[in-house]
Design an enzyme around this catalytic site. Structure first.
Site, PDB file in Angstrom:
ATOM      1  N   THR A  48      -5.533  -7.019  10.653  1.00  0.00           N
ATOM      2  CA  THR A  48      -5.802  -5.765   9.921  1.00  0.00           C
ATOM      3  C   THR A  48      -5.333  -4.552  10.707  1.00  0.00           C
ATOM      4  OG1 THR A  48      -7.752  -6.806   8.944  1.00  0.00           O
ATOM      5  CG2 THR A  48      -7.641  -4.405   8.839  1.00  0.00           C
ATOM      6  N   LYS A  75       0.810  -1.220   0.000  1.00  0.00           N
ATOM      7  CA  LYS A  75       0.000   0.000   0.000  1.00  0.00           C
ATOM      8  C   LYS A  75       0.850   1.281   0.000  1.00  0.00           C
ATOM      9  CE  LYS A  75      -4.017  -2.127   2.220  1.00  0.00           C
ATOM     10  NZ  LYS A  75      -5.086  -1.958   3.234  1.00  0.00           N
ATOM     11  N   GLU A 116      -9.666 -10.968  -7.499  1.00  0.00           N
ATOM     12  CA  GLU A 116      -8.761  -9.826  -7.329  1.00  0.00           C
ATOM     13  C   GLU A 116      -7.594  -9.903  -8.308  1.00  0.00           C
ATOM     14  OE1 GLU A 116      -9.861  -9.088  -2.607  1.00  0.00           O
ATOM     15  OE2 GLU A 116      -7.833  -9.716  -3.123  1.00  0.00           O
ATOM     16  N   ARG A 142      -1.893 -14.353   4.738  1.00  0.00           N
ATOM     17  CA  ARG A 142      -2.594 -13.696   5.842  1.00  0.00           C
ATOM     18  C   ARG A 142      -1.832 -13.872   7.155  1.00  0.00           C
ATOM     19  NH1 ARG A 142      -7.276 -11.574   4.502  1.00  0.00           N
ATOM     20  NH2 ARG A 142      -8.275 -11.657   6.524  1.00  0.00           N
ATOM     21  N   PHE A 147     -15.727   3.760   6.440  1.00  0.00           N
ATOM     22  CA  PHE A 147     -14.370   4.129   6.056  1.00  0.00           C
ATOM     23  C   PHE A 147     -14.113   4.041   4.545  1.00  0.00           C
ATOM     24  CE2 PHE A 147     -14.362  -0.354   7.442  1.00  0.00           C
ATOM     25  CZ  PHE A 147     -13.860  -0.986   6.309  1.00  0.00           C
ATOM     26  N   ARG A 164       2.457  -6.308   9.302  1.00  0.00           N
ATOM     27  CA  ARG A 164       1.731  -5.157   9.854  1.00  0.00           C
ATOM     28  C   ARG A 164       2.272  -4.739  11.219  1.00  0.00           C
ATOM     29  NH1 ARG A 164      -3.964  -7.406   7.528  1.00  0.00           N
ATOM     30  NH2 ARG A 164      -4.118  -6.106   5.673  1.00  0.00           N
ATOM     31  N   ASN A 207      -2.072   0.311   6.592  1.00  0.00           N
ATOM     32  CA  ASN A 207      -1.598  -0.948   7.194  1.00  0.00           C
ATOM     33  C   ASN A 207      -0.702  -1.755   6.249  1.00  0.00           C
ATOM     34  OD1 ASN A 207      -3.577  -1.883   5.520  1.00  0.00           O
ATOM     35  ND2 ASN A 207      -4.654  -3.099   7.053  1.00  0.00           N
TER      36      ASN A 207
HETATM   37  P1  CMP Z   1      -7.635  -4.375   3.398  1.00  0.00           P
HETATM   38  O1  CMP Z   1      -7.203  -5.774   3.589  1.00  0.00           O
HETATM   39  O2  CMP Z   1      -6.980  -3.628   2.287  1.00  0.00           O
HETATM   40  O3  CMP Z   1      -9.223  -4.342   3.171  1.00  0.00           O
HETATM   41  C1  CMP Z   1     -10.010  -3.219   3.497  1.00  0.00           C
HETATM   42  C2  CMP Z   1      -9.232  -2.163   4.212  1.00  0.00           C
HETATM   43  O4  CMP Z   1      -9.979  -1.163   4.860  1.00  0.00           O
HETATM   44  C3  CMP Z   1      -8.433  -2.795   5.315  1.00  0.00           C
HETATM   45  O5  CMP Z   1      -7.383  -3.559   4.757  1.00  0.00           O
HETATM   46  C4  CMP Z   1      -8.022  -1.584   6.138  1.00  0.00           C
HETATM   47  O6  CMP Z   1      -6.755  -1.076   5.777  1.00  0.00           O
HETATM   48  C5  CMP Z   1      -9.067  -0.544   5.761  1.00  0.00           C
HETATM   49  N1  CMP Z   1      -9.780  -0.010   6.918  1.00  0.00           N
HETATM   50  C6  CMP Z   1      -9.814   1.283   7.265  1.00  0.00           C
HETATM   51  N2  CMP Z   1     -10.551   1.451   8.361  1.00  0.00           N
HETATM   52  C7  CMP Z   1     -10.999   0.235   8.745  1.00  0.00           C
HETATM   53  C8  CMP Z   1     -11.809  -0.251   9.812  1.00  0.00           C
HETATM   54  N3  CMP Z   1     -12.329   0.559  10.733  1.00  0.00           N
HETATM   55  N4  CMP Z   1     -12.049  -1.579   9.856  1.00  0.00           N
HETATM   56  C9  CMP Z   1     -11.555  -2.428   8.919  1.00  0.00           C
HETATM   57  N5  CMP Z   1     -10.782  -2.015   7.883  1.00  0.00           N
HETATM   58  C10 CMP Z   1     -10.502  -0.709   7.801  1.00  0.00           C
END
Ligand code: CMP
Length: 140
Positions: free
Chosen positions: A93, A11, A128, A87, A59, A104, A114
């Site tokens: 996350t 990212k 994807e 993962r 978000f 992360r 992240n």
């Molecule tokens: P990703 O795996 O790219 O998929 C969705 C993304 O939303 C997640 O990683 C996070 O980086 C982002 N995100 C931002 N805010 C939130 C939140 N409150 N909960 C979950 N994902 C979030």
């Protein structure tokens, strides 16, 4: 265990800090092989389409802003049980919840910034991968 593929994004927070190589090394050290990779600047349309599943989440707008704020590296990773393997090395996350030694925990700045994305199922991985790559770009 079957050799499968998953989709990964390094990212904008990670590319900004010149961490493409460091993150890729952690993926490779975890037993994943990069079989496709390209550095792109996502368009708004691409970000909105890719994250359409999160459209109703509060978000969503900020997520699309962030993912278009700088370059990303989209990759296809291959290995035994690739979705889970990726993962596991990515970590939770929210970096506050991520285990020691994960990408992360090591590099992420926040739940939004992240550092990496990874597919959450084989089915989503296929979708994807197709979103960003054509078959002839996958070189195993
Ligand atoms: P990703 O795996 O790219 O998929 C969705 C993304 O939303 C997640 O990683 C996070 O980086 C982002 N995100 C931002 N805010 C939130 C939140 N409150 N909960 C979950 N994902 C979030």
């Amino acid at each position: 265990m079957a050799v499968t593929r998953t989709f990964s994004i390094i990212k904008p927070d990670a590319t900004r800090r010149n961490l493409t190589g460091a993150v890729t090394k952690m993926l490779e050290d975890a037993g994943l092989r990069v079989v496709a990779s390209k550095r792109i600047h996502m368009t708004r349309e691409q970000a909105e389409g890719f994250y359409a599943v999160h459209k109703e989440r509060p978000f969503y707008g900020e997520l699309c802003d962030f993912m278009t704020s700088g370059p990303v590296v989209v990759q296809v990773l291959e290995g035994e049980d690739a979705v889970k393997r990726n993962r596991d090395v990515m970590g939770a996350t929210n970096p506050a919840d991520a285990a020691e030694g994960t990408i992360r925990k090591t590099y992420a700045e926040s739940i939004e910034a992240n550092s990496v994305h990874g597919s959450d199922s084989d089915e989503n991985a296929a979708t994807e991968i197709r979103f960003f790559f054509s078959d002839d770009e996958l070189v195993g």
